[in-house]
Design a protein around this motif. Structure first.
Motif, short mmCIF file in Angstrom:
data_model
loop_
_atom_site.label_atom_id
_atom_site.label_comp_id
_atom_site.label_asym_id
_atom_site.label_seq_id
_atom_site.Cartn_x
_atom_site.Cartn_y
_atom_site.Cartn_z
N LYS A 120 0.93 -1.47 -7.35
CA LYS A 120 0.46 -0.16 -7.82
C LYS A 120 1.35 0.94 -7.26
O LYS A 120 1.46 1.11 -6.06
N VAL A 121 2.01 1.66 -8.16
CA VAL A 121 2.76 2.85 -7.79
C VAL A 121 2.14 4.00 -8.54
O VAL A 121 2.16 4.02 -9.78
N ASN A 122 1.59 4.94 -7.78
CA ASN A 122 1.04 6.12 -8.44
C ASN A 122 0.09 5.71 -9.56
O ASN A 122 0.15 6.21 -10.68
N ASP A 123 -0.77 4.72 -9.24
CA ASP A 123 -1.81 4.26 -10.16
C ASP A 123 -1.32 3.48 -11.38
O ASP A 123 -2.06 3.32 -12.35
N ASP A 140 0.80 -1.22 0.00
CA ASP A 140 0.00 0.00 0.00
C ASP A 140 0.83 1.27 0.00
O ASP A 140 0.40 2.29 -0.51
N LYS A 141 2.03 1.18 0.57
CA LYS A 141 2.82 2.40 0.75
C LYS A 141 3.22 3.06 -0.56
O LYS A 141 3.64 4.21 -0.58
N ILE A 158 1.14 3.41 -3.24
CA ILE A 158 0.00 3.86 -4.02
C ILE A 158 0.03 5.36 -4.33
O ILE A 158 -0.20 5.78 -5.46
N ASP A 159 0.36 6.14 -3.31
CA ASP A 159 0.37 7.60 -3.52
C ASP A 159 1.77 8.18 -3.72
O ASP A 159 1.97 9.38 -3.59
N LEU A 160 2.70 7.29 -4.01
CA LEU A 160 4.08 7.74 -4.17
C LEU A 160 4.24 8.41 -5.54
O LEU A 160 4.11 7.75 -6.58
N THR A 161 4.51 9.69 -5.54
CA THR A 161 4.63 10.39 -6.83
C THR A 161 6.10 10.42 -7.27
O THR A 161 6.78 11.43 -7.14
#
Ligand SMILES: [Zn+2]
Lengths: 139, 389
Positions: free
Chosen positions: A126-129, A3-4, A6-9
């Motif tokens: 999933k990294v940044n979608d 999960d960590k 997912i929002d990683l830009t």
């Protein structure tokens, strides 16, 4: 655990017309790699000719997602600052069962004991979608 | 039509800027110009005598038309000019190309120059839109530190080499830098324990095993003009042999360590010079990281693959040692002014072969092995330099 990211830009892949089928397949939860129809060797990263025999007859085929560890390192200070949020983390060079080597991100604890040849398996993350071909240690 | 001039091409001029942690109010072009001016002074020539120009790529200031931009800035009108783009091997690659261009009758007197600013807080990100950017960077593997950490880890796992063995390389670099007042780590020695106590940046690489980026520049002049060579206040130094190999770009595509391209380049350079590695009085080995020196010693055939640590235990690496190694401190001790960092290994070798390495002169220095290494053990150039034609 995954999960960590997912929002990683972080910088994503710079997809080209030649590599697009690879990334498109990943988004469909499939792992495809090019194979040369002349010399039968597998080719990674995607190209428009086989680097072994220069045939331009390459076909996308399903790869097993199995790999072995060639080397790894624990990144404390990432080269790109956006990765700092998940540091320290482990990057690795793996040899796919089909032959080619690739860079990847290992989903392991930084304290885990690793060895050359440790068996690994694909774990789409999933990294940044975007589905990224990360790997984890086979239980 | 340029007729080939008689003399064998010789290195006659050196220009080197003292490395600085950060530059202020400088431009890369300005630092290139100053490096060239110093080299011309050292060679005892006027700018009109320079008819060849080799420059490097410049990510920030001048991505294209580099030779034209540098020529215009300096008021040069070369009849041969080009960009050499071999990463850390660029300096060594330039020297071989300068000699080849002269031997081909393209020109007579070539200046090879690399310089760069290093401004505080300014990080220039690579404009790559190519496979390494697409297939390495998105996994969190940006930058040279990570790539070289992967190669060092492989060495440690495959051969059982130890952190202490790598730290010894950094210790010697710092130790030798104590005899070079221009070095960035002058008056800052480091013991093996200091190296091991420095922070792990990308495990297994410690901070002190990684070059410090600095601002700086270097230029070297090669000529076949007999009058220039005869009038030069320094003894001429010659490139007796060279070798080069390029294999891959991204570390994920690197060949095995024992087949690294330097193993080919060094053997070729020694073969051309008809010399053995044991005959070298100076090993001026590219050292962006400790691990690069370890594998280069192995690639040079000084010891079997994986055995650099054991081999180093039995030798000494100062100017007065049995295997003088990077007597200027290497880039680990001197600082790495981007591509000009690779040139520092050439400049030190020429100084030693001229007998002008004051305070750290190797006795009876006749031959030096210089290596250059670019990307991640990808671009390799080796030179054998000698003081006798
Ligand atoms: Zn093929």
């Amino acid at each position: 655990m995954e999960d960590k990211f997912i929002d990683l830009t972080v910088p994503g892949p710079t997809i080209t017309p030649v590599s697009k089928p690879f990334w498109d397949a990943l988004s469909q939860d499939e792992f495809v790699v090019q194979r040369c129809l002349d010399c039968t060797r597998w080719v990674f990263y995607p190209r428009n000719l086989c680097p072994h025999c220069w045939s331009n007859q390459l076909e996308w085929q399903q790869a097993s997602g199995k790999a072995r560890l060639k080397t790894w390192s624990i990144v404390h200070r990432p080269g790109h600052p956006a990765w700092q949020a998940v540091a320290p983390y482990v990057v690795a060079i793996v040899e796919l069962e089909e032959g080619p080597s690739m860079m990847t991100h290992l989903l392991v604890d930084v304290k885990q004991k690793l060895d050359i040849g440790t068996p690994l398996e694909l774990c789409l993350t999933k990294v940044n979608d975007r589905n990224m071909p990360f790997f984890r240690v086979v239980d | 039509m340029g007729k080939r001039s008689g003399a064998k091409p010789a290195i006659v001029g050196l220009g080197e800027l003292k490395p600085v942690r950060y530059t202020e109010g400088q431009t890369t072009l300005g630092m290139i110009a100053e490096s060239v001016r110093l080299a011309a002074l050292d060679a005892g020539i006027e700018k009109g005598q320079i008819d060849g120009l080799l420059v490097g790529p410049q990510v920030g200031e001048t991505p294209q038309h580099v030779p034209a931009t540098v020529s215009e800035y300096l008021g040069l009108e070369p009849r041969m000019s080009n960009v050499v783009d071999l990463g850390g091997a660029t300096g060594a690659g330039m020297l071989w190309r300068a000699q080849a261009a002269i031997n081909a009758g393209m020109c007579e007197t070539v200046v090879c120059v690399l310089a760069n600013t290093h401004e505080k807080g300014k990080v220039s990100r690579s404009p790559n839109r190519n496979p390494i950017r697409e297939f390495d960077v998105p996994f969190g593997a940006s930058g040279a530190n990570t790539s070289y950490a992967l190669l060092k880890q492989r060495h440690m796992e495959e051969y059982g080499s130890t952190q202490e063995q790598f730290a010894l390389i950094a210790h010697w670099a710092r130790k030798n830098a104590q005899l070079h007042p221009d070095a960035i780590f002058y008056r800052k020695p480091a013991s093996v324990d200091d190296v091991l106590a420095s922070p792990l940046i990308v495990d297994p690489l410690h901070l002190y095993e990684i070059v410090m980026p600095v601002g700086g520049g270097a230029a070297v002049i090669v000529t076949s003009n007999e009058r220039i060579i005869d009038a030069n206040k320094h003894p001429p130094v010659y490139c007796l042999g060279a070798g080069e190999k390029v294999t891959h770009r991204a570390v994920s595509q690197a060949p095995a360590l024992e087949a690294a391209p330097l193993s080919y380049a060094i053997a070729h350079a020694l073969g051309q010079a008809r010399l053995k590695v044991e005959e070298m009085n100076l090993l001026s080995l590219y050292d962006c990281y400790t691990s690069v020196v370890g594998t280069t010693l192995e690639n040079a055939g000084l010891c079997p693959p994986g055995k650099f640590g054991e081999w180093m235990k039995h030798h000494s690496f100062g100017h007065d040692g049995d295997f003088p190694l990077n007597t200027h401190g290497g880039q680990l001790g001197f600082g790495q002014a981007d591509l000009a960092g690779g040139m520092s290994h050439i400049i030190e070798a020429v100084r030693q072969l001229r007998g002008e390495a004051y305070g750290r002169q190797i006795k009876r220095a006749r031959y030096a092995l210089v290596t250059g290494n670019g990307a991640t053990l990808s671009e390799a150039t080796a030179l054998v330099l000698g003081g006798e034609a």
